[in-house]
Design an enzyme around this catalytic site. Structure first.
Site, PDB file in Angstrom:
ATOM      1  N   SER A  65     -28.608  31.375 -21.385  1.00  0.00           N
ATOM      2  CA  SER A  65     -27.968  30.288 -22.146  1.00  0.00           C
ATOM      3  C   SER A  65     -28.940  29.240 -22.674  1.00  0.00           C
ATOM      4  O   SER A  65     -28.529  28.369 -23.444  1.00  0.00           O
ATOM      5  CB  SER A  65     -26.919  29.608 -21.281  1.00  0.00           C
ATOM      6  N   LYS A  68     -28.927  28.991 -26.311  1.00  0.00           N
ATOM      7  CA  LYS A  68     -27.880  28.269 -27.046  1.00  0.00           C
ATOM      8  C   LYS A  68     -28.447  27.028 -27.728  1.00  0.00           C
ATOM      9  O   LYS A  68     -27.915  26.576 -28.738  1.00  0.00           O
ATOM     10  CB  LYS A  68     -26.746  27.893 -26.089  1.00  0.00           C
ATOM     11  N   TYR A 190     -25.068  37.318 -30.074  1.00  0.00           N
ATOM     12  CA  TYR A 190     -25.017  36.456 -28.884  1.00  0.00           C
ATOM     13  C   TYR A 190     -25.689  37.127 -27.676  1.00  0.00           C
ATOM     14  O   TYR A 190     -26.502  36.518 -26.986  1.00  0.00           O
ATOM     15  CB  TYR A 190     -23.555  36.100 -28.579  1.00  0.00           C
ATOM     16  N   TYR A 242     -23.110  22.629 -17.850  1.00  0.00           N
ATOM     17  CA  TYR A 242     -21.675  22.893 -17.640  1.00  0.00           C
ATOM     18  C   TYR A 242     -21.080  21.975 -16.556  1.00  0.00           C
ATOM     19  O   TYR A 242     -21.305  20.775 -16.614  1.00  0.00           O
ATOM     20  CB  TYR A 242     -21.449  24.380 -17.287  1.00  0.00           C
ATOM     21  N   VAL A 260     -28.380  31.587 -16.795  1.00  0.00           N
ATOM     22  CA  VAL A 260     -28.154  32.352 -15.564  1.00  0.00           C
ATOM     23  C   VAL A 260     -29.300  33.320 -15.242  1.00  0.00           C
ATOM     24  O   VAL A 260     -29.278  33.985 -14.210  1.00  0.00           O
ATOM     25  CB  VAL A 260     -26.797  33.100 -15.554  1.00  0.00           C
TER      26      VAL A 260
HETATM   27  N1  GLN Z   1     -25.196  35.674 -21.277  1.00  0.00           N
HETATM   28  C1  GLN Z   1     -24.531  34.859 -20.299  1.00  0.00           C
HETATM   29  C2  GLN Z   1     -23.038  34.955 -20.489  1.00  0.00           C
HETATM   30  O1  GLN Z   1     -22.618  34.982 -21.604  1.00  0.00           O
HETATM   31  C3  GLN Z   1     -25.016  33.436 -20.442  1.00  0.00           C
HETATM   32  C4  GLN Z   1     -24.428  32.506 -19.412  1.00  0.00           C
HETATM   33  C5  GLN Z   1     -25.374  31.443 -18.947  1.00  0.00           C
HETATM   34  O2  GLN Z   1     -26.595  31.590 -18.970  1.00  0.00           O
HETATM   35  N2  GLN Z   1     -24.821  30.378 -18.424  1.00  0.00           N
HETATM   36  O3  GLN Z   1     -22.291  35.040 -19.561  1.00  0.00           O
END
Ligand code: GLN
Length: 306
Positions: A65, A68, A190, A242, A260
């Site tokens: 993420s 993003k 994505y 988050y 993650v």
């Molecule tokens: N690729 C992961 C997902 O879409 C990204 C989530 C994350 O890093 N918080 O679940």
């Protein structure tokens, strides 16, 4: 303020290494479940051109993420404020892949960092560019100054096979008219952006423009306006982790973004960027050792944005 960064990194590394073994790798993505959880690195880049590192700072990992932020910057830089008609700017207080708010809030995600909001940004990119994957690669290679940055196809494929929640999120948004393109095409981009492989050194380097009023310090290019860079930092501050964002603000006190894969990048405006990586996560998907390391960093340096 203590700016003896190398000594501070060495101290943090020694103090937190005993924590390795706590937490769990992101086993909901099978390819990430195979990563050795005991890896641990930290890297810093300062605006004055210095770099510091400790541990596994040159081992590439799946940035997940953290990507993003790159896609948000690409889209925000292109379309500006109109972005906010399709995605909000409020913390969600929910897990990154939660579906609950999206139904009651008519398919408009709370912010660009929860998965739904990131999918809207990726949808924008698919609309605006003929080869979004190549665009992402060029952008991240330019910012990290590393032409070897690439996608881990195994991770991208693993996410595609198990991304049931992301498929649910994007289909729900499509039903509300908030996705323009084919859902599989957007998901493909994505999953690939999440599967970008960078090390701590390159990732800290790639974030330095956010500490530098939107200007890439390596080539002087204005990536975002000063105002846009402040806004991306503000979003990282309130939504970057988050439902761990409050805890991160409380204990670390910097704009940051987690993934993650176990990476966390944080920015100190007008001073530096720092990236920590250790794959074992807490229950919010935040690197357990990474969060502690950043807490110790702001404590030991005495640097604060507050
Ligand atoms: N690729 C992961 C997902 O879409 C990204 C989530 C994350 O890093 N918080 O679940």
């Amino acid at each position: 303020m203590n700016t003896n960064y190398q000594q501070i990194l060495d101290e943090i590394y020694a103090e937190t290494r005993p924590m390795l073994g706590q937490g769990r790798v992101a086993d909901y993505i099978p390819a990430l479940a195979k990563v050795n959880p005991r890896q641990y690195g930290i890297a810093i880049h300062t605006l004055s051109g210095e770099a510091f590192q400790v541990g596994d700072a040159r081992v590439p990992f799946s940035i997940q993420s953290i990507s993003k932020v790159f896609v948000l910057a690409m889209v925000f830089g292109r379309i500006g404020e109109t972005l906010w008609t399709r995605v909000g700017r409020e913390p969600s207080g929910n897990a990154f892949n939660s579906l609950v708010q999206l139904e009651t809030e008519n398919g408009i995600p709370r912010n660009p960092f929860i998965n739904a909001g990131a999918l809207v940004c990726t949808d924008h990119l698919v609309s605006q560019t003929s080869d979004p994957l190549l665009n992402i690669l060029s952008f991240v290679r330019m910012l990290s100054n590393n032409p070897k940055v690439g996608f881990n196809e195994e991770v991208a494929e693993s996410e595609r096979q198990t991304g049931f929640r992301n498929a649910a999120l994007i289909n729900l948004m499509k039903s509300f008219g908030n996705i323009e393109n084919d859902v599989d095409e957007v998901l493909k981009v994505y999953f690939h952006q999440c599967a970008l492989m960078l090390d701590c050194h390159d990732l800290a380097r790639a974030f330095l423009f956010l500490a530098n009023r939107g200007i890439n310090p390596w080539n002087g290019e204005q990536i975002l306006t000063t105002s846009q860079a402040k806004r991306v930092n503000a979003l990282m501050q309130v939504c970057g982790l988050y439902d761990d964002s409050g805890e991160f603000a409380f204990t670390v006190g910097l704009p940051g973004k987690s993934g993650v894969g176990g990476g966390i990048v944080a920015v100190i405006p007008n001073l530096l960027s720092i990236c920590v990586w250790s794959p074992a996560l807490n229950s919010h998907g935040t690197s357990l050792v990474g969060m502690k390391a950043l807490e110790l960093f702001t404590t030991k340096t005495g640097i604060s944005i507050f």
